[in-house]
Motif scaffolding. Structure first.
Motif, PDB file in Angstrom:
ATOM      1  N   PHE A  56      10.708  -7.610  -0.293  1.00 12.50           N
ATOM      2  CA  PHE A  56       9.759  -7.256   0.769  1.00 12.50           C
ATOM      3  C   PHE A  56       9.822  -8.254   1.916  1.00 12.50           C
ATOM      4  O   PHE A  56       9.511  -7.925   3.063  1.00 12.50           O
ATOM      5  N   SER A  57      10.207  -9.478   1.616  1.00  6.40           N
ATOM      6  CA  SER A  57      10.265 -10.510   2.659  1.00  6.40           C
ATOM      7  C   SER A  57      11.244 -10.138   3.773  1.00  6.40           C
ATOM      8  O   SER A  57      11.102 -10.585   4.907  1.00  6.40           O
ATOM      9  N   GLU A  58      12.256  -9.323   3.446  1.00  3.42           N
ATOM     10  CA  GLU A  58      13.234  -8.902   4.455  1.00  3.42           C
ATOM     11  C   GLU A  58      12.746  -7.705   5.270  1.00  3.42           C
ATOM     12  O   GLU A  58      13.437  -7.228   6.159  1.00  3.42           O
ATOM     13  N   MET A  59      11.536  -7.179   4.937  1.00  3.60           N
ATOM     14  CA  MET A  59      10.977  -6.061   5.677  1.00  3.60           C
ATOM     15  C   MET A  59       9.627  -6.414   6.304  1.00  3.60           C
ATOM     16  O   MET A  59       9.093  -5.630   7.085  1.00  3.60           O
TER      17      MET A  59
ATOM     18  N   ASP B 186       5.608  -3.850  -7.744  1.00  5.37           N
ATOM     19  CA  ASP B 186       5.002  -5.028  -8.379  1.00  5.37           C
ATOM     20  C   ASP B 186       5.900  -6.250  -8.251  1.00  5.37           C
ATOM     21  O   ASP B 186       5.415  -7.380  -8.120  1.00  5.37           O
ATOM     22  N   GLU B 187       7.221  -6.020  -8.274  1.00  6.70           N
ATOM     23  CA  GLU B 187       8.181  -7.127  -8.123  1.00  6.70           C
ATOM     24  C   GLU B 187       8.467  -7.447  -6.664  1.00  6.70           C
ATOM     25  O   GLU B 187       9.226  -8.361  -6.361  1.00  6.70           O
ATOM     26  N   LYS B 188       7.922  -6.621  -5.763  1.00  5.69           N
ATOM     27  CA  LYS B 188       8.125  -6.785  -4.320  1.00  5.69           C
ATOM     28  C   LYS B 188       9.593  -6.677  -3.922  1.00  5.69           C
ATOM     29  O   LYS B 188      10.116  -7.478  -3.136  1.00  5.69           O
ATOM     30  N   VAL B 189      10.254  -5.678  -4.479  1.00  4.70           N
ATOM     31  CA  VAL B 189      11.613  -5.337  -4.057  1.00  4.70           C
ATOM     32  C   VAL B 189      11.665  -3.830  -3.822  1.00  4.70           C
ATOM     33  O   VAL B 189      10.830  -3.074  -4.345  1.00  4.70           O
TER      34      VAL B 189
ATOM     35  N   HIS C 278       0.837  -1.213   0.000  1.00  7.63           N
ATOM     36  CA  HIS C 278       0.000   0.000   0.000  1.00  7.63           C
ATOM     37  C   HIS C 278       0.868   1.257   0.000  1.00  7.63           C
ATOM     38  O   HIS C 278       0.644   2.180  -0.792  1.00  7.63           O
ATOM     39  N   ILE C 279       1.870   1.285   0.872  1.00  7.85           N
ATOM     40  CA  ILE C 279       2.753   2.456   0.944  1.00  7.85           C
ATOM     41  C   ILE C 279       3.505   2.616  -0.373  1.00  7.85           C
ATOM     42  O   ILE C 279       3.631   3.734  -0.905  1.00  7.85           O
ATOM     43  N   GLY C 280       3.999   1.493  -0.911  1.00  9.78           N
ATOM     44  CA  GLY C 280       4.737   1.556  -2.176  1.00  9.78           C
ATOM     45  C   GLY C 280       3.889   2.082  -3.311  1.00  9.78           C
ATOM     46  O   GLY C 280       4.353   2.895  -4.123  1.00  9.78           O
ATOM     47  N   ASN C 281       2.649   1.651  -3.389  1.00  8.34           N
ATOM     48  CA  ASN C 281       1.762   2.124  -4.457  1.00  8.34           C
ATOM     49  C   ASN C 281       1.474   3.615  -4.317  1.00  8.34           C
ATOM     50  O   ASN C 281       1.468   4.352  -5.311  1.00  8.34           O
ATOM     51  N   ARG C 282       1.209   4.059  -3.088  1.00  7.32           N
ATOM     52  CA  ARG C 282       0.952   5.481  -2.883  1.00  7.32           C
ATOM     53  C   ARG C 282       2.196   6.317  -3.203  1.00  7.32           C
ATOM     54  O   ARG C 282       2.113   7.385  -3.806  1.00  7.32           O
TER      55      ARG C 282
END
Length: 1008
Positions: free
Chosen positions: A864-867, A640-643, A607-611
């Motif tokens: 994102f898995s590391e966060m 979208d790539e979750k990085v 959500h934060i990344g998209n905003r």
């Protein structure tokens, strides 16, 4: 002006109207002028019809006709031509009827000018000269005011022995002194009188501007503000005090003087930096607080040097006297910390203001002997209090800064702090500066310590009025303080009170001033103190009796004696009694060794990344720069790539904290965009000026506020400001970013005196984050190093002590150290360490070496898995490649920190040594991860251990980590150094030499 002179041309000949009207317009404050002019239009009458046609609705028409007639008489109707030509005749007032709102010209006495005729040139010139004289007093009267109680320092001006020097160039003689002159609108000396004799005009001006008060204000570029000041000082009777007010001044002055006398009697051989010679400062501060409280202020934050601090704590803040006296006893401390000398300590008091019967909060911020270093800290704390109270105009919270004369003009941080005063994200809506002017530095005369006429001239750059006042005239001081408090409440701008006094003792009480200022101190020895002078004055005028004066003094001495006896019963001093920024309820009920999780749900990150990667919603007309559209698209692709790259990781840390109700404030030079054009938190409309959009302010409907503020080009003041801001509320993430880490040393005083040692000295915690771009990338000696070695050298952990290993090892280390120093290599670790600042059950400053080239490095990204939930900050990142998976075959382990890791891995890959050489990243350098270093060394039992760094050997982390490596390894193995040799400069300015040095480093490190 033009309309007035046109109107009066109806009653005067065309030849004379110009000079007369100009003069008369400037006289518009008089009663007669008020009757004549209404809405800038004047009615007149003549013998023909006494027609009052020049009213407000027709004045502009008359003006047009008259201007046209002046250019060409044939261009107007013959009736207008006849009227303008014949207008020199005025009917006798007893023949023509007097219309409503009109006066015949004979009602005016223009120095004997005949009605209906223009005043002669001498009358006009004399009135203009009187205006010029009034203005001269307003501009230059302070130069010859009687400001020095010792009457030693007088300005070197021609004819300064007499106020005649102000009007010496005007040709008035004794015969003119009784002539009446109309007063212009630029003065209020007349009160209700419209005109005064010249002699009375001069007497009143001298009394206002050349007596015990000198006012500097005519440089202010606001007519409204200048007139406001004129009115406060020129109106007759403003210095009249009631007997009750005088007795209050006397009582307060008695307490201030009595406190110093009591300390001198009880602790004659102790340094206390007393206020003798400027005791009036205590009643002055109380008057400022009284008036401000009456005007709505609820909290006052003060910063001051050591002189007079104990008296201020005792008599302004009303700190319990026994706690002050206990500081002289040399007792052991009951709590942790190293403490500080008594005249550096701060305090926080909530009490009832007995004069206004309102509650008031008073804080005196602790500060070091770096005299003006506390100024920006106070401003930051004040701004923070205003923010958390929703006080957007500064009506409830204000700051008072007290200065010494030599420091006020000598310390550059004063200028830097002044220039924050009107900046939108840094203003505190007006500060009252009080200068305790001893007319001397430590041993240095003013003529050797400043080039400006006054020590206060720095304030002129921000249009702050300056009120100089003789400190031996208590009533003048009280009036100036009242005006200053009202000025601040009215205009919300800075002002300065210059209390011109003296220093009765030396720099401290055991210093001998006669060595260097013999003549000054001969005068001081003979000079009565302010209390005696004022008491004599009040006794002479019958306001008090000698017995009353003695009674007030004896009563306060008894209070001091009782507190002194109570102090003797104390067995320990308590540092927490002197805390200037208490955090009510923050520490209660918390496990001091439990850290809240720093990972968040993945959907929150998305959500934060998209905003963060989107333009303003529902604003298709918001034109974004094409380059930024590409940046936003790249961010969206990463989401979208979750990085996450560095900027996205930072945004996720900020956004997730904002979601949790944590206020985030990022400040520094160019932080909105980022020095390296990576952050872009503020998007600018390309076609509309000042139209911006900040996505982090619009993440969630109920989020906490986010502030990102480009600062002035200052490190010292702005870092001090942010430190003060961070002291106010522990539930906020406050960050200061240097443009380059190299520039942070301009703020070294704030780093050394406040951030690194504040908790130890003053039991005051701060969670301030310093972001310092750091890395040797061939950019030269001033764009390479944040001097991390200096921060590490100030870290308080013992290099020879390996703490007991336990589950809480890491957090216990954080609890015990003075600050945290880290050099992260991944966005995920950066994200976690920022969030950990709030997750900790206590607060510690965080010094972060931040990257430059890594901001866009393709490998410097984190999934994102590391966060997300279950992840946390990694103090050490082990080698997870082939070397880590087959540790027994590893021949060398390279420990490193920061961006050099990516150079090392690239070289290792090129040399195909991934299985032979392990590279371990030390992310948190201080406190040193003894336990994890020991674990890694045990993993690679057969390997050579080296520390590789890109900084020179005498810089960087090497001197800090070397003894700690040995302690972690129990001195059983050695660790060698790989990197640049020792150097005086942080980096070379030659690109070729930089590459040569880097290649040598990499070849040495990646070899077996």
């Amino acid at each position: 002006m033009h309309r007035a002179h046109t109107a009066f041309s109806l009653a005067l000949s065309p030849m004379a109207h110009k000079n007369f009207a100009t003069w008369l317009l400037k006289s518009s404050s008089s009663q007669q002028m008020a009757k004549v002019t209404a809405a800038a239009a004047v009615r007149t009458y003549n013998s023909a019809a006494a027609e009052p046609f020049a009213n407000g609705s027709t004045a502009s028409y008359v003006e047009e006709m008259y201007n046209a007639w002046l250019r060409d008489p044939t261009s107007v109707h013959t009736s207008w031509d006849a009227y303008f030509r014949s207008n020199s005749y005025v009917s006798p007032p007893n023949l023509a009827p007097v219309q409503a709102n009109t006066l015949p010209l004979t009602a005016f006495n223009f120095g004997g000018a005949v009605a209906g005729a223009a005043p002669d040139s001498k009358t006009i010139d004399d009135h203009l000269a009187v205006q010029a004289i009034i203005r001269s007093y307003q501009i230059r009267g302070h130069n010859i005011a009687h400001l020095d109680p010792l009457e030693i320092n007088t300005p070197e001006l021609p004819g300064n022995s007499s106020t005649k020097s102000i009007y010496a160039n005007f040709s008035f003689g004794e015969q003119d002194m009784d002539r009446q002159f109309k007063l212009p609108s630029t003065t209020f000396i007349g009160g209700d009188e419209a005109s005064l004799p010249l002699k009375e005009i001069l007497n009143r001006l001298e009394n206002v501007y050349c007596n015990k008060i000198g006012v500097e204000f005519m440089f202010i570029n606001s007519l409204e503000q200048c007139n406001w000041i004129r009115k406060r000082f020129e109106t007759p009777g403003v210095l009249n005090f009631s007997p009750e007010e005088k007795r209050l001044i006397l009582a307060r002055l008695t307490r201030a003087t009595g406190f110093e006398a009591f300390l001198a009697k009880k602790y004659s051989s102790e340094k206390r930096f007393g206020l003798e010679g400027c005791e009036i400062m205590i009643p002055a501060l109380k008057e400022i607080i009284d008036v401000s409280t009456e005007l709505g202020v609820e909290s006052v934050i003060m910063g001051m040097p050591h002189r007079g601090r104990l008296n201020t704590l005792a008599n302004v803040c009303r700190k319990p006297l026994n706690q002050i006296f206990t500081q002289f006893a040399g007792l052991e401390a009951a709590d942790d910390g190293s403490g500080d000398v008594k005249y550096h300590l701060g305090t926080y008091i909530e009490r009832l203001n007995r004069v206004t019967n309102k509650n008031i909060r008073l804080a005196v911020v602790a500060n070091p002997s770096h005299l003006e270093a506390v100024d920006p800290v106070v401003q930051g704390k004040t701004r923070a209090e205003q923010f958390y109270r929703g006080d957007q105009e500064g009506k409830k919270v204000m700051s008072i800064l007290i200065h010494g004369d030599a420091a006020f003009c000598g310390q550059g941080v004063v200028y830097e702090t002044m220039h924050l005063s009107d900046l939108p994200d840094y203003t505190t809506h007006g500060t009252i500066h009080v200068v305790a002017n001893n007319q001397i530095g430590f041993t240095t005369d003013p003529r050797f310590s400043r080039s400006s006429p006054y020590c206060t001239d720095v304030a002129r750059v921000v249009n702050a009025p300056i009120f100089h006042v003789n400190a031996d005239d208590p009533e003048a001081v009280m009036h100036v303080c009242k005006v200053a408090a009202e000025w601040r409440a009215t205009f919300h701008k800075d002002c300065v009170i210059d209390l011109v006094g003296y220093r009765r003792n030396g720099h401290n009480e055991i210093d001998e001033p006669m060595f260097t200022q013999p003549l000054m101190y001969q005068k001081i020895r003979k000079h009565k103190n302010c209390l005696d002078l004022y008491a004599d004055k009040l006794i002479a005028e019958g306001t008090v009796t000698g017995e009353e004066v003695k009674s007030v003094a004896a009563k306060y001495e008894n209070i001091c004696e009782e507190a002194f006896a109570l102090a003797k019963t104390e067995t320990h001093v308590k540092y927490k009694d002197w805390l200037d920024s208490p955090w009510s309820g923050f520490f209660e009920g918390k496990d001091p060794l439990k850290v809240a999780p720093t990972g968040v749900k993945e959907e929150t990150l998305i959500h934060i990344g998209n905003r963060f990667s989107s333009p303003p919603p529902n604003a298709a007309e918001f034109v974004i720069h094409k380059g930024l559209l590409r940046v936003l698209a790249a961010r969206k692709a990463m989401v979208d790539e979750k990085v996450a790259d560095w900027a996205l990781g930072e945004a996720m840390a900020f956004g997730s904290l904002l979601k949790e109700g944590i206020h985030v404030r990022l400040s520094g030079q160019d932080v909105e965009r980022g020095t390296f054009s990576h952050r872009h938190h503020v998007l600018h409309h390309q076609l509309v000026d000042k139209a911006t959009y900040n996505s982090l302010q619009h993440m969630y409907p109920d989020q906490a506020p986010y502030s990102v503020s480009n600062s002035s080009l200052s490190e010292y003041a702005v870092l001090g400001f942010e430190h003060g801001y961070s002291m106010t509320n522990p539930n906020a993430l406050v960050l200061w970013e240097a443009q380059f880490g190299d520039f942070s040393n301009t703020a070294q005083s704030i780093i050394d005196q406040f951030i690194s040692s504040g908790q130890s000295k003053w039991v005051r915690q701060s969670g301030l984050v310093m972001l310092l771009p750091h890395g040797m990338e061939g950019m030269g000696p001033e764009h390479s190093s944040c001097r991390v070695e200096r921060f590490l050298q100030m870290s308080s952990d013992d290099p020879d002590y390996f703490p007991p290993e336990s589950d809480e090892f890491g957090v216990r280390q954080l609890h015990d150290i003075n600050w945290i120093v880290a050099n992260c290599t991944t966005p995920a670790n950066y994200y976690h360490i920022l969030r950990r600042q709030i997750a900790l059950p206590f607060r510690k400053p965080l010094i972060l070496c931040t990257p430059k080239s890594l901001l866009r490095h393709p490998e410097a990204k984190s999934p994102f898995s590391e966060m997300s939930e279950g992840s946390e900050f990694q103090r050490i990142i082990p080698d997870n490649g082939p070397a880590g998976q087959n540790a027994s075959n590893v021949k060398k382990v390279v420990f490193c920190s920061g961006r050099v890791y990516y150079d090392l891995t690239k070289t290792r890959k090129e040399k195909q040594l991934e299985s032979d050489i392990a590279i371990v990243r030390v992310e948190q350098i201080s406190p040193f991860p003894f336990d994890l270093v020991k674990e890694q060394a045990n993993l690679y039992k057969n390997a050579e251990l080296v520390w590789a760094q890109e900084e020179h050997k005498n810089q960087g982390s090497w001197t800090y980590v070397q003894p700690r490596f040995l302690t972690a390894l129990n001195h059983s193995r050695d660790v060698s150094y790989v990197g640049r040799a020792c150097g005086a400069s942080t980096a070379t300015g030659s690109k070729a030499q930089h590459i040569r040095e880097l290649n040598a480093l990499l070849n040495d490190a990646i070899s077996t």
